[in-house]
Design a protein around this motif. Structure first.
Motif, PDB file in Angstrom:
ATOM      1  N   VAL A  92     -49.295 -38.097 -13.214  1.00 45.11           N
ATOM      2  CA  VAL A  92     -49.431 -38.717 -11.516  1.00 45.11           C
ATOM      3  C   VAL A  92     -50.926 -37.775 -11.527  1.00 45.11           C
ATOM      4  N   GLY A  93     -51.091 -36.904 -11.323  1.00 40.83           N
ATOM      5  CA  GLY A  93     -52.370 -35.879 -11.232  1.00 40.83           C
ATOM      6  C   GLY A  93     -53.433 -36.220 -11.801  1.00 40.83           C
ATOM      7  N   LYS A  94     -53.303 -36.316 -13.245  1.00 47.60           N
ATOM      8  CA  LYS A  94     -53.570 -36.857 -14.060  1.00 47.60           C
ATOM      9  C   LYS A  94     -54.903 -38.010 -12.971  1.00 47.60           C
ATOM     10  N   TYR A  95     -53.777 -38.924 -12.823  1.00 50.39           N
ATOM     11  CA  TYR A  95     -54.437 -40.937 -12.702  1.00 50.39           C
ATOM     12  C   TYR A  95     -54.949 -40.273 -11.537  1.00 50.39           C
ATOM     13  N   ILE A  96     -54.164 -39.940 -10.707  1.00 47.33           N
ATOM     14  CA  ILE A  96     -54.682 -39.963  -9.370  1.00 47.33           C
ATOM     15  C   ILE A  96     -56.314 -38.924  -8.934  1.00 47.33           C
ATOM     16  N   GLN A  97     -56.469 -37.970 -10.198  1.00 50.05           N
ATOM     17  CA  GLN A  97     -58.098 -37.170 -10.542  1.00 50.05           C
ATOM     18  C   GLN A  97     -58.683 -38.477 -10.682  1.00 50.05           C
ATOM     19  N   ALA A  98     -58.284 -39.016 -11.722  1.00 50.39           N
ATOM     20  CA  ALA A  98     -59.601 -40.059 -11.999  1.00 50.39           C
ATOM     21  C   ALA A  98     -59.787 -41.452 -11.839  1.00 50.39           C
ATOM     22  N   ASN A  99     -58.387 -41.921 -10.437  1.00 50.61           N
ATOM     23  CA  ASN A  99     -58.526 -42.790 -10.074  1.00 50.61           C
ATOM     24  C   ASN A  99     -58.282 -42.657  -8.450  1.00 50.61           C
ATOM     25  N   PRO A 100     -59.285 -41.665  -7.643  1.00 55.48           N
ATOM     26  CA  PRO A 100     -59.327 -41.201  -6.390  1.00 55.48           C
ATOM     27  C   PRO A 100     -59.426 -42.060  -4.906  1.00 55.48           C
ATOM     28  N   GLU A 101     -59.898 -43.311  -5.366  1.00 56.31           N
ATOM     29  CA  GLU A 101     -60.574 -44.068  -4.141  1.00 56.31           C
ATOM     30  C   GLU A 101     -59.289 -44.453  -3.295  1.00 56.31           C
ATOM     31  N   PRO A 102     -58.783 -44.763  -2.554  1.00 53.81           N
ATOM     32  CA  PRO A 102     -57.757 -45.168  -1.742  1.00 53.81           C
ATOM     33  C   PRO A 102     -57.695 -46.271  -1.636  1.00 53.81           C
ATOM     34  N   VAL A 103     -57.625 -47.033  -2.918  1.00 52.75           N
ATOM     35  CA  VAL A 103     -57.440 -48.663  -3.043  1.00 52.75           C
ATOM     36  C   VAL A 103     -56.564 -49.347  -3.291  1.00 52.75           C
ATOM     37  N   SER A 104     -55.223 -49.966  -3.244  1.00 54.91           N
ATOM     38  CA  SER A 104     -54.031 -50.813  -3.887  1.00 54.91           C
ATOM     39  C   SER A 104     -54.590 -51.831  -5.095  1.00 54.91           C
ATOM     40  N   SER A 105     -54.319 -51.590  -6.163  1.00 56.00           N
ATOM     41  CA  SER A 105     -54.006 -52.192  -6.994  1.00 56.00           C
ATOM     42  C   SER A 105     -52.912 -53.583  -6.692  1.00 56.00           C
ATOM     43  N   HIS A 106     -52.279 -52.938  -5.987  1.00 56.70           N
ATOM     44  CA  HIS A 106     -51.357 -53.792  -5.188  1.00 56.70           C
ATOM     45  C   HIS A 106     -50.968 -53.531  -3.894  1.00 56.70           C
ATOM     46  N   PRO A 107     -52.001 -54.944  -3.036  1.00 57.65           N
ATOM     47  CA  PRO A 107     -52.026 -54.175  -1.345  1.00 57.65           C
ATOM     48  C   PRO A 107     -50.574 -55.444  -0.776  1.00 57.65           C
ATOM     49  N   ILE A 108     -50.477 -55.721  -1.617  1.00 57.62           N
ATOM     50  CA  ILE A 108     -48.852 -56.185  -0.845  1.00 57.62           C
ATOM     51  C   ILE A 108     -48.105 -56.140  -2.037  1.00 57.62           C
ATOM     52  N   VAL A 109     -46.351 -55.317  -1.608  1.00 56.65           N
ATOM     53  CA  VAL A 109     -45.593 -54.875  -2.408  1.00 56.65           C
ATOM     54  C   VAL A 109     -44.215 -55.552  -1.096  1.00 56.65           C
ATOM     55  N   GLU A 110     -43.743 -56.693  -1.951  1.00 51.93           N
ATOM     56  CA  GLU A 110     -42.085 -57.112  -1.647  1.00 51.93           C
ATOM     57  C   GLU A 110     -41.488 -56.696  -2.517  1.00 51.93           C
ATOM     58  N   ARG A 111     -40.026 -55.888  -2.254  1.00 55.25           N
ATOM     59  CA  ARG A 111     -38.714 -55.830  -1.825  1.00 55.25           C
ATOM     60  C   ARG A 111     -37.664 -56.975  -1.749  1.00 55.25           C
ATOM     61  N   LYS A 112     -36.914 -57.399  -2.875  1.00 57.53           N
ATOM     62  CA  LYS A 112     -36.004 -58.332  -2.385  1.00 57.53           C
ATOM     63  C   LYS A 112     -34.992 -58.550  -2.917  1.00 57.53           C
ATOM     64  N   ASN A 113     -33.753 -58.259  -2.430  1.00 59.88           N
ATOM     65  CA  ASN A 113     -31.940 -58.033  -3.299  1.00 59.88           C
ATOM     66  C   ASN A 113     -31.402 -56.913  -3.080  1.00 59.88           C
ATOM     67  N   MET A 114     -32.319 -55.954  -2.607  1.00 57.46           N
ATOM     68  CA  MET A 114     -31.605 -54.316  -2.886  1.00 57.46           C
ATOM     69  C   MET A 114     -30.084 -54.300  -2.498  1.00 57.46           C
ATOM     70  N   ILE A 115     -30.193 -53.618  -4.115  1.00 53.76           N
ATOM     71  CA  ILE A 115     -28.956 -53.048  -4.154  1.00 53.76           C
ATOM     72  C   ILE A 115     -27.868 -52.389  -4.110  1.00 53.76           C
ATOM     73  N   PHE A 116     -27.566 -51.680  -3.042  1.00 57.34           N
ATOM     74  CA  PHE A 116     -27.067 -50.254  -2.990  1.00 57.34           C
ATOM     75  C   PHE A 116     -25.404 -49.711  -3.941  1.00 57.34           C
ATOM     76  N   LYS A 117     -25.930 -48.730  -4.743  1.00 59.71           N
ATOM     77  CA  LYS A 117     -24.365 -47.884  -5.232  1.00 59.71           C
ATOM     78  C   LYS A 117     -24.621 -46.674  -4.540  1.00 59.71           C
ATOM     79  N   PHE A 118     -23.701 -46.050  -3.849  1.00 57.27           N
ATOM     80  CA  PHE A 118     -23.788 -44.600  -3.922  1.00 57.27           C
ATOM     81  C   PHE A 118     -22.369 -44.243  -3.967  1.00 57.27           C
TER      82      PHE A 118
END
Length: 190
Positions: A92-118
């Motif tokens: 990930v460090g290598k990826y961020i160094q190679a792509n330093p611009e803070p531009v999201s490839s996915h500006p909208i991320v929605e999470r649905k149907n979240m299920i938790f198990k503790f």
């Protein structure tokens, strides 16, 4: 008279035990909800800091252990994975160094149907449906997400990331509300 007093005392004790049990359950549920919100904040922060290319903030969300794990599918049908923090950090460090611009490839991320198990107070397993927009926000890709988190020194940290994306069936933004409704009705089996 003595018998009546004993019976009444027994009834009072039963009601006070029920009240205490209900109070303890309400407290347990409130604490569980607090933990869920803390976990959601870690997941949200990890995504946000990755797209902002803030490596230090991104890194702070992870358990930096030899058993940390990441895996995801690629649009060409292959997959990538990293095992252990050293490998994740390097990749990930290598990826961020190679792509330093803070531009999201996915500006909208929605999470649905979240299920938790503790599994105890310090281990949580989650799964959910995620809808990830393209840069123009015209289409979304559906993914099935899995996270395992561990509480380390009182803070939730991500231990395992698995993300399985459906790259072949983009969802037009106009259809997303309908897809989400179907996903909710079918518990994510769309």
């Amino acid at each position: 008279m003595k018998t009546l007093s004993v019976i009444l005392l027994g009834i009072v004790l039963c009601f006070s035990c029920k009240d205490k049990a209900a109070e303890e359950e309400a407290s347990r549920q409130a604490n569980l909800e607090k933990e869920k919100q803390a976990i959601k904040a870690v997941i949200e922060n990890e995504t946000k800091s990755f797209f902002a290319r803030d490596f230090a903030a991104w890194k702070s969300n992870y358990a930096q252990t030899d058993y940390a794990f990441q895996a995801w599918s690629n649009d060409d049908g292959t997959f990538d994975s990293n095992v252990g923090w050293k490998d994740i950090n390097k990749q990930v460090g290598k990826y961020i160094q190679a792509n330093p611009e803070p531009v999201s490839s996915h500006p909208i991320v929605e999470r649905k149907n979240m299920i938790f198990k503790f599994y105890d107070d310090d281990v949580a397993y989650l799964t959910w449906d995620q809808f990830n927009s393209d840069k123009s926000e015209k289409n979304f890709h559906h993914s099935k997400e899995v996270r395992l988190l561990e509480k380390i020194n009182g803070e939730w940290k991500i231990v395992c990331v698995s993300a399985f994306w459906d790259y072949r069936h983009p969802i037009p933004a106009s259809r997303l509300p309908m897809i989400q409704k179907i996903a909710n009705e079918n518990k994510g089996k769309i």
